[in-house]
Design a protein around this motif. Sequence first.
Motif, PDB file in Angstrom:
ATOM      1  N   PRO A  36      -3.811  43.720  63.793  1.00 52.43           N
ATOM      2  CA  PRO A  36      -4.858  44.749  63.653  1.00 52.43           C
ATOM      3  C   PRO A  36      -5.613  44.681  62.331  1.00 52.43           C
ATOM      4  O   PRO A  36      -6.799  44.987  62.276  1.00 52.43           O
ATOM      5  N   ARG A  37      -4.931  44.259  61.269  1.00 50.59           N
ATOM      6  CA  ARG A  37      -5.612  44.204  59.961  1.00 50.59           C
ATOM      7  C   ARG A  37      -6.714  43.157  59.932  1.00 50.59           C
ATOM      8  O   ARG A  37      -7.646  43.236  59.134  1.00 50.59           O
ATOM      9  N   HIS A  38      -6.595  42.145  60.819  1.00 53.07           N
ATOM     10  CA  HIS A  38      -7.643  41.107  60.882  1.00 53.07           C
ATOM     11  C   HIS A  38      -8.937  41.646  61.478  1.00 53.07           C
ATOM     12  O   HIS A  38     -10.016  41.120  61.212  1.00 53.07           O
ATOM     13  N   LYS A  39      -8.812  42.687  62.309  1.00 46.71           N
ATOM     14  CA  LYS A  39      -9.992  43.189  63.018  1.00 46.71           C
ATOM     15  C   LYS A  39     -11.065  43.696  62.058  1.00 46.71           C
ATOM     16  O   LYS A  39     -12.251  43.504  62.289  1.00 46.71           O
ATOM     17  N   ARG A  40     -10.619  44.323  60.964  1.00 50.00           N
ATOM     18  CA  ARG A  40     -11.596  44.837  59.997  1.00 50.00           C
ATOM     19  C   ARG A  40     -12.371  43.693  59.344  1.00 50.00           C
ATOM     20  O   ARG A  40     -13.577  43.823  59.087  1.00 50.00           O
ATOM     21  N   ARG A  41     -11.708  42.582  59.106  1.00 50.94           N
ATOM     22  CA  ARG A  41     -12.394  41.426  58.526  1.00 50.94           C
ATOM     23  C   ARG A  41     -13.429  40.869  59.508  1.00 50.94           C
ATOM     24  O   ARG A  41     -14.533  40.489  59.118  1.00 50.94           O
TER      25      ARG A  41
END
Length: 463
Positions: A182-187
């Motif tokens: 999920p943290r990759h989605k913001r990137r």
Amino acid sequence: FPFDSDRKQMSTIHQTAEGNQIIFVKGAPDQVIDYCKYYQKNGTKEELGESIKSKVLSQNKELAQEALRVLAIAFRFVDKENLDEIKEIKDAEKELIFLGLMAMIDPPRKEAIESVKTCLRAGIHPIMITGDYSLTAKAIASELGIYHSGDRIITGEELEKMPQSELEEVVENTTIFARVSPRHKRRIISALQKNKQVVAMTGDGVNDAPALKESDIGIAMGIAGTDVTKEASDMILTDDNFASIVAAVEEGRKIYQNIKKFIHYLISCNLGEIIAIAGAIFIGLPSPLIPIQILWVNLVTDGLPALALGLDPTEEDIMRRPPRDPNKGIFSGKMGFNIFSQGIFIGFLTLGAFYLGLTFYSLDIARTMAFATLSFSQLSQSLNSRSEKYSIFKIGLFTNLYLMMAIFISGFLQYIVISMASLQVFFKTVPLTLNQWWIIIILSLSPIIYVELLKLMKLTYKK
């Protein structure tokens, strides 16, 4: 130990009849296999060598290429004497015995495949962001029509090593992000927005909430979504169906187009009134309309057709048009030209009717002719406002029955105001002869002919 997107596996601990414990682990094959030291063959435990591991991963690839979601299953026993050793995940998920692979199919919905095609025609670029294995994601995305030959696939592992500047360069040619957290989605969202893209993001888990907040349009799953995700979103899908998103886009485009039609109609008609009155004063003629007549036109002749235009059906090519630039105003393109040119035309028609009445008849007849011409030409203009591009005869006069009813009611009321003796006193109108009515009819239909010629010459819209 619950599943999390970093480990990509989960574990459960169960007690046996003898008081020992058995730990079962399931998860992504390429992750679970790294925690296995043995494998079970014909009921016996054997050392898991590199050759067996390669066979397992090769089998995983074959299944994934068939659009199957694959889970690896492993376990190990823990003697009751050693139960106190298991305090953390790392204590449980080690020296596992590999049992096998389990493949499941979750076929795409038929409407999802058609919806992706609609998105592509509408200039919308669908991107798959998934925790699935890259080959599984590629197979499913290919079936859906999201992935095409030459598109790039980026894994979470590659994303971790990739600088944001490089991601911004490659993101527009990437249709699949696999094995991502999920943290990759913001990137990914940030990279797309850096490329001036309007981003809609779907999500269902608590960890998706920051990405939904970051996106331009956060879409939460109504069935599978958590309360946190729903709170962070702009829109909730009650049926968790991708086709509903596409339907919402179509409905949004329809509403926006109908707002433009509403504005186009009202401003062009009001401009016509201003041109008629100002033009008469400028050339030294009396006012062609008195205040009560202007009020009647604005309340009745303008009002009903304008409301009916808000109920106009969706234009047939609305999902074959590229998305509009959010930085451009509602009067961009040819809309400003259309409003100005058509408003002036209606004004000149009204002024022409008034001039003819003054020249050949009387001031009262001239005002009545101007009043009728303005009202009926505005009813004609409501038909012109239905499309900047297509002829009203191609769209069909009766495809919006509400508008036809509004035109009939407004036209009938206008005729009553001019013809009924008790209302003539109030609105300062006089009876008209057949010849005078013919002049009004010809002038009132002229806006349709004028706008149809402009459409034929492709002057009312950008190609």
